[in-house]
Design a protein around this motif. Structure first.
Motif, short mmCIF file in Angstrom:
data_model
loop_
_atom_site.label_atom_id
_atom_site.label_comp_id
_atom_site.label_asym_id
_atom_site.label_seq_id
_atom_site.Cartn_x
_atom_site.Cartn_y
_atom_site.Cartn_z
N UNK A 1 0.84 -1.20 0.00
CA UNK A 1 0.00 0.00 0.00
C UNK A 1 0.88 1.25 0.00
N UNK A 2 0.34 2.39 -0.42
CA UNK A 2 1.12 3.63 -0.36
C UNK A 2 1.64 3.90 1.04
N UNK A 3 0.82 3.63 2.05
CA UNK A 3 1.24 3.84 3.45
C UNK A 3 2.50 3.04 3.75
N UNK A 4 2.50 1.78 3.35
CA UNK A 4 3.65 0.91 3.61
C UNK A 4 4.88 1.36 2.84
N UNK A 5 4.68 1.78 1.61
CA UNK A 5 5.81 2.23 0.79
C UNK A 5 6.42 3.51 1.37
N UNK A 6 5.58 4.44 1.81
CA UNK A 6 6.07 5.68 2.42
C UNK A 6 6.84 5.35 3.69
N UNK A 7 6.23 4.53 4.54
CA UNK A 7 6.87 4.16 5.81
C UNK A 7 8.20 3.45 5.57
N UNK A 8 8.23 2.55 4.62
CA UNK A 8 9.46 1.83 4.31
C UNK A 8 10.54 2.80 3.81
N UNK A 9 10.15 3.73 2.96
CA UNK A 9 11.10 4.72 2.48
C UNK A 9 11.64 5.59 3.60
N UNK A 10 10.76 6.05 4.47
CA UNK A 10 11.19 6.91 5.57
C UNK A 10 12.08 6.16 6.56
N UNK A 11 11.72 4.93 6.91
CA UNK A 11 12.56 4.16 7.84
C UNK A 11 13.90 3.84 7.21
N UNK A 12 13.92 3.65 5.91
CA UNK A 12 15.18 3.39 5.22
C UNK A 12 16.13 4.56 5.28
N UNK A 13 15.60 5.74 5.55
CA UNK A 13 16.43 6.93 5.64
C UNK A 13 16.54 7.45 7.06
N UNK B 1 14.14 7.52 9.74
CA UNK B 1 13.00 7.91 10.56
C UNK B 1 12.54 6.67 11.34
N UNK B 2 12.24 6.83 12.61
CA UNK B 2 11.79 5.70 13.44
C UNK B 2 10.52 5.09 12.86
N UNK B 3 10.32 3.82 13.15
CA UNK B 3 9.20 3.04 12.58
C UNK B 3 7.83 3.64 12.87
N UNK B 4 7.55 3.97 14.13
CA UNK B 4 6.21 4.47 14.49
C UNK B 4 5.87 5.78 13.79
N UNK C 1 5.30 5.08 10.02
CA UNK C 1 3.99 4.47 9.77
C UNK C 1 2.88 5.52 9.87
N UNK C 2 3.01 6.38 10.86
CA UNK C 2 2.02 7.44 11.07
C UNK C 2 1.96 8.38 9.86
N UNK C 3 3.13 8.83 9.39
CA UNK C 3 3.17 9.72 8.22
C UNK C 3 2.59 9.01 7.00
N UNK C 4 2.96 7.75 6.81
CA UNK C 4 2.43 6.99 5.69
C UNK C 4 0.91 6.91 5.71
N UNK C 5 0.36 6.63 6.88
CA UNK C 5 -1.10 6.53 7.02
C UNK C 5 -1.77 7.88 6.77
#
Length: 118
Positions: A18-30, A32-35, A38-42
């Motif tokens: 999902x877009x949420x998961x892709x955003x979260x994965x991208x941010x954590x890869x750079x 940003x903490x997981x929680x 995930x929040x920004x992605x959602x």
């Protein structure tokens, strides 16, 4: 052959994310903490269209490519990238998502107010 199948399965799984998961994965890869990621992605999935999310992704990638340290994406970088998109709603929604998810820009320091007791 089995190796090729595993690579194809990984790409298929990421394409279905999902877009949420892709955003979260991208941010954590750079970094940003997981929680918060995930929040920004959602938040962004809820408030932006798929086209807007794709545009944000394109601009963020281009911004990272010009960055002196492209291995690290700060919230400041993300906000700057969002502000470069032609659609002003994208920048607004990214800023709102960062605020709702407790990601303060590094250059931001809340003003201190001194109150008189009088």
């Amino acid at each position: 052959m089995r190796k090729l199948f595993l690579i194809a399965a990984v790409f298929t799984a990421s394409a279905c994310a999902s877009p949420k998961d892709r955003i979260a994965e991208g941010l954590t890869g750079y970094g940003v903490a997981e929680a918060p990621a995930q929040c920004v992605g959602a938040q962004l999935q809820r408030s932006l269209s798929l086209g807007q999310l794709q545009e944000l992704g394109r601009v963020a990638s281009a911004t990272r490519a010009r960055d002196p340290d492209p291995s690290r994406l700060t919230i400041d970088d993300f906000l700057r990238a969002a502000s470069e998109v032609r659609d002003p709603r994208i920048a607004i929604e990214v800023a709102k998502a960062a605020g709702r998810c407790n990601l303060s820009p590094l250059g931001f320091a809340p003003a201190k107010y001194e109150m008189d007791d009088a």
